[in-house]
Scaffold this motif. Sequence first.
Motif, PDB file in Angstrom:
ATOM      1  N   ARG A   1       2.222   1.654  10.027  1.00 53.28           N
ATOM      2  CA  ARG A   1       3.512   1.704  10.721  1.00 53.28           C
ATOM      3  C   ARG A   1       3.312   1.851  12.229  1.00 53.28           C
ATOM      4  O   ARG A   1       4.227   1.607  12.994  1.00 53.28           O
ATOM      5  CB  ARG A   1       4.369   2.833  10.173  1.00 53.28           C
ATOM      6  CG  ARG A   1       4.934   2.482   8.809  1.00 53.28           C
ATOM      7  CD  ARG A   1       6.082   3.372   8.462  1.00 53.28           C
ATOM      8  NE  ARG A   1       6.808   2.801   7.337  1.00 53.28           N
ATOM      9  CZ  ARG A   1       7.332   3.518   6.368  1.00 53.28           C
ATOM     10  NH1 ARG A   1       7.229   4.834   6.388  1.00 53.28           N
ATOM     11  NH2 ARG A   1       7.977   2.931   5.382  1.00 53.28           N
ATOM     12  N   ARG A   2       2.118   2.255  12.623  1.00 51.94           N
ATOM     13  CA  ARG A   2       1.799   2.315  14.058  1.00 51.94           C
ATOM     14  C   ARG A   2       1.517   0.885  14.516  1.00 51.94           C
ATOM     15  O   ARG A   2       0.698   0.187  13.907  1.00 51.94           O
ATOM     16  CB  ARG A   2       0.583   3.189  14.300  1.00 51.94           C
ATOM     17  CG  ARG A   2       0.854   4.644  14.025  1.00 51.94           C
ATOM     18  CD  ARG A   2      -0.336   5.481  14.472  1.00 51.94           C
ATOM     19  NE  ARG A   2      -0.024   6.882  14.404  1.00 51.94           N
ATOM     20  CZ  ARG A   2      -0.264   7.644  13.346  1.00 51.94           C
ATOM     21  NH1 ARG A   2      -0.813   7.128  12.272  1.00 51.94           N
ATOM     22  NH2 ARG A   2       0.045   8.918  13.377  1.00 51.94           N
TER      23      ARG A   2
ATOM     24  N   PRO B   1       0.379   5.301  -4.512  1.00 49.55           N
ATOM     25  CA  PRO B   1      -0.004   6.613  -3.973  1.00 49.55           C
ATOM     26  C   PRO B   1      -1.388   6.687  -3.341  1.00 49.55           C
ATOM     27  O   PRO B   1      -1.535   7.230  -2.244  1.00 49.55           O
ATOM     28  CB  PRO B   1       0.133   7.542  -5.179  1.00 49.55           C
ATOM     29  CG  PRO B   1       1.226   6.922  -5.990  1.00 49.55           C
ATOM     30  CD  PRO B   1       0.988   5.428  -5.844  1.00 49.55           C
TER      31      PRO B   1
ATOM     32  N   TRP C   1       0.824  -1.213   0.000  1.00 53.14           N
ATOM     33  CA  TRP C   1       0.000   0.000   0.000  1.00 53.14           C
ATOM     34  C   TRP C   1       0.855   1.259   0.000  1.00 53.14           C
ATOM     35  O   TRP C   1       0.520   2.237  -0.652  1.00 53.14           O
ATOM     36  CB  TRP C   1      -0.931   0.004   1.198  1.00 53.14           C
ATOM     37  CG  TRP C   1      -1.917  -1.132   1.232  1.00 53.14           C
ATOM     38  CD1 TRP C   1      -2.396  -1.850   0.167  1.00 53.14           C
ATOM     39  CD2 TRP C   1      -2.529  -1.689   2.377  1.00 53.14           C
ATOM     40  NE1 TRP C   1      -3.260  -2.819   0.584  1.00 53.14           N
ATOM     41  CE2 TRP C   1      -3.370  -2.747   1.950  1.00 53.14           C
ATOM     42  CE3 TRP C   1      -2.452  -1.416   3.745  1.00 53.14           C
ATOM     43  CZ2 TRP C   1      -4.129  -3.505   2.829  1.00 53.14           C
ATOM     44  CZ3 TRP C   1      -3.211  -2.167   4.619  1.00 53.14           C
ATOM     45  CH2 TRP C   1      -4.039  -3.198   4.162  1.00 53.14           C
ATOM     46  N   ARG C   2       1.967   1.237   0.727  1.00 54.04           N
ATOM     47  CA  ARG C   2       2.842   2.417   0.770  1.00 54.04           C
ATOM     48  C   ARG C   2       3.421   2.742  -0.603  1.00 54.04           C
ATOM     49  O   ARG C   2       3.737   3.896  -0.898  1.00 54.04           O
ATOM     50  CB  ARG C   2       3.982   2.220   1.779  1.00 54.04           C
ATOM     51  CG  ARG C   2       3.543   2.379   3.221  1.00 54.04           C
ATOM     52  CD  ARG C   2       4.718   2.440   4.174  1.00 54.04           C
ATOM     53  NE  ARG C   2       5.467   1.201   4.265  1.00 54.04           N
ATOM     54  CZ  ARG C   2       5.167   0.184   5.073  1.00 54.04           C
ATOM     55  NH1 ARG C   2       4.121   0.256   5.873  1.00 54.04           N
ATOM     56  NH2 ARG C   2       5.919  -0.896   5.087  1.00 54.04           N
TER      57      ARG C   2
ATOM     58  N   LEU D   1       1.024   3.926   5.517  1.00 54.18           N
ATOM     59  CA  LEU D   1       1.758   4.696   6.530  1.00 54.18           C
ATOM     60  C   LEU D   1       1.121   4.536   7.911  1.00 54.18           C
ATOM     61  O   LEU D   1       1.830   4.423   8.917  1.00 54.18           O
ATOM     62  CB  LEU D   1       1.817   6.170   6.130  1.00 54.18           C
ATOM     63  CG  LEU D   1       2.690   6.485   4.915  1.00 54.18           C
ATOM     64  CD1 LEU D   1       2.533   7.948   4.518  1.00 54.18           C
ATOM     65  CD2 LEU D   1       4.145   6.140   5.174  1.00 54.18           C
ATOM     66  N   ALA D   2      -0.205   4.498   7.966  1.00 52.23           N
ATOM     67  CA  ALA D   2      -0.892   4.295   9.250  1.00 52.23           C
ATOM     68  C   ALA D   2      -0.501   2.958   9.859  1.00 52.23           C
ATOM     69  O   ALA D   2      -0.377   2.836  11.083  1.00 52.23           O
ATOM     70  CB  ALA D   2      -2.400   4.379   9.061  1.00 52.23           C
TER      71      ALA D   2
ATOM     72  N   ARG E   1      -1.258   4.836  -0.059  1.00 51.50           N
ATOM     73  CA  ARG E   1      -0.136   5.172   0.820  1.00 51.50           C
ATOM     74  C   ARG E   1      -0.548   5.599   2.234  1.00 51.50           C
ATOM     75  O   ARG E   1       0.070   5.165   3.204  1.00 51.50           O
ATOM     76  CB  ARG E   1       0.731   6.248   0.164  1.00 51.50           C
ATOM     77  CG  ARG E   1       1.999   6.558   0.938  1.00 51.50           C
ATOM     78  CD  ARG E   1       2.936   7.425   0.101  1.00 51.50           C
ATOM     79  NE  ARG E   1       4.057   7.883   0.872  1.00 51.50           N
ATOM     80  CZ  ARG E   1       5.119   7.162   1.210  1.00 51.50           C
ATOM     81  NH1 ARG E   1       5.187   5.901   0.808  1.00 51.50           N
ATOM     82  NH2 ARG E   1       6.103   7.655   1.915  1.00 51.50           N
ATOM     83  N   PRO E   2      -1.600   6.410   2.414  1.00 54.42           N
ATOM     84  CA  PRO E   2      -1.983   6.785   3.786  1.00 54.42           C
ATOM     85  C   PRO E   2      -2.287   5.579   4.674  1.00 54.42           C
ATOM     86  O   PRO E   2      -1.904   5.545   5.843  1.00 54.42           O
ATOM     87  CB  PRO E   2      -3.214   7.669   3.594  1.00 54.42           C
ATOM     88  CG  PRO E   2      -3.034   8.246   2.213  1.00 54.42           C
ATOM     89  CD  PRO E   2      -2.405   7.132   1.422  1.00 54.42           C
ATOM     90  N   LEU E   3      -2.961   4.574   4.114  1.00 55.39           N
ATOM     91  CA  LEU E   3      -3.245   3.364   4.885  1.00 55.39           C
ATOM     92  C   LEU E   3      -1.954   2.619   5.223  1.00 55.39           C
ATOM     93  O   LEU E   3      -1.771   2.151   6.351  1.00 55.39           O
ATOM     94  CB  LEU E   3      -4.202   2.457   4.114  1.00 55.39           C
ATOM     95  CG  LEU E   3      -4.657   1.185   4.815  1.00 55.39           C
ATOM     96  CD1 LEU E   3      -5.327   1.487   6.145  1.00 55.39           C
ATOM     97  CD2 LEU E   3      -5.610   0.421   3.911  1.00 55.39           C
TER      98      LEU E   3
END
Length: 121
Positions: A87-88, A77, A73-74, A84-85, A80-82
């Motif tokens: 990573r938590r 584009p 997903w990263r 990056l999320a 990408r927000p999903l």
Amino acid sequence: MTELTVWHDGDCPLCRREIALMRRLDRRGAIRFVDATDGDASCPIDRRALLARFHAREDGRMLSGAAAFAAMWRAIPILRPLGLAARRPWVLAVLERAYLGFLVARPAMQRMVRRWEGRRA
């Protein structure tokens, strides 16, 4: 740019559909997709293990399950927000739990899609 390889089960009708969508979304060609069922495909781990769970290699690091999806997903584009999320740690844990539930339901879903595809042919 991140180097990303994704291994998928080319014999799985669900996987084929999902990877087809990811290929369309990957307009930059950032992801190298490898069909792990292809006998000539390079597999960094045991092929059965590779086919049992979704796997990706991001910048040389092997990932599986939700972490592999997040890496994919990263690289896309719109997703990408999903990614990056994820990573938590708590977000990744929730996604992994959902993925484990999917793995339980996957065989029944595969049978259903294969029957549906057979009717369309």
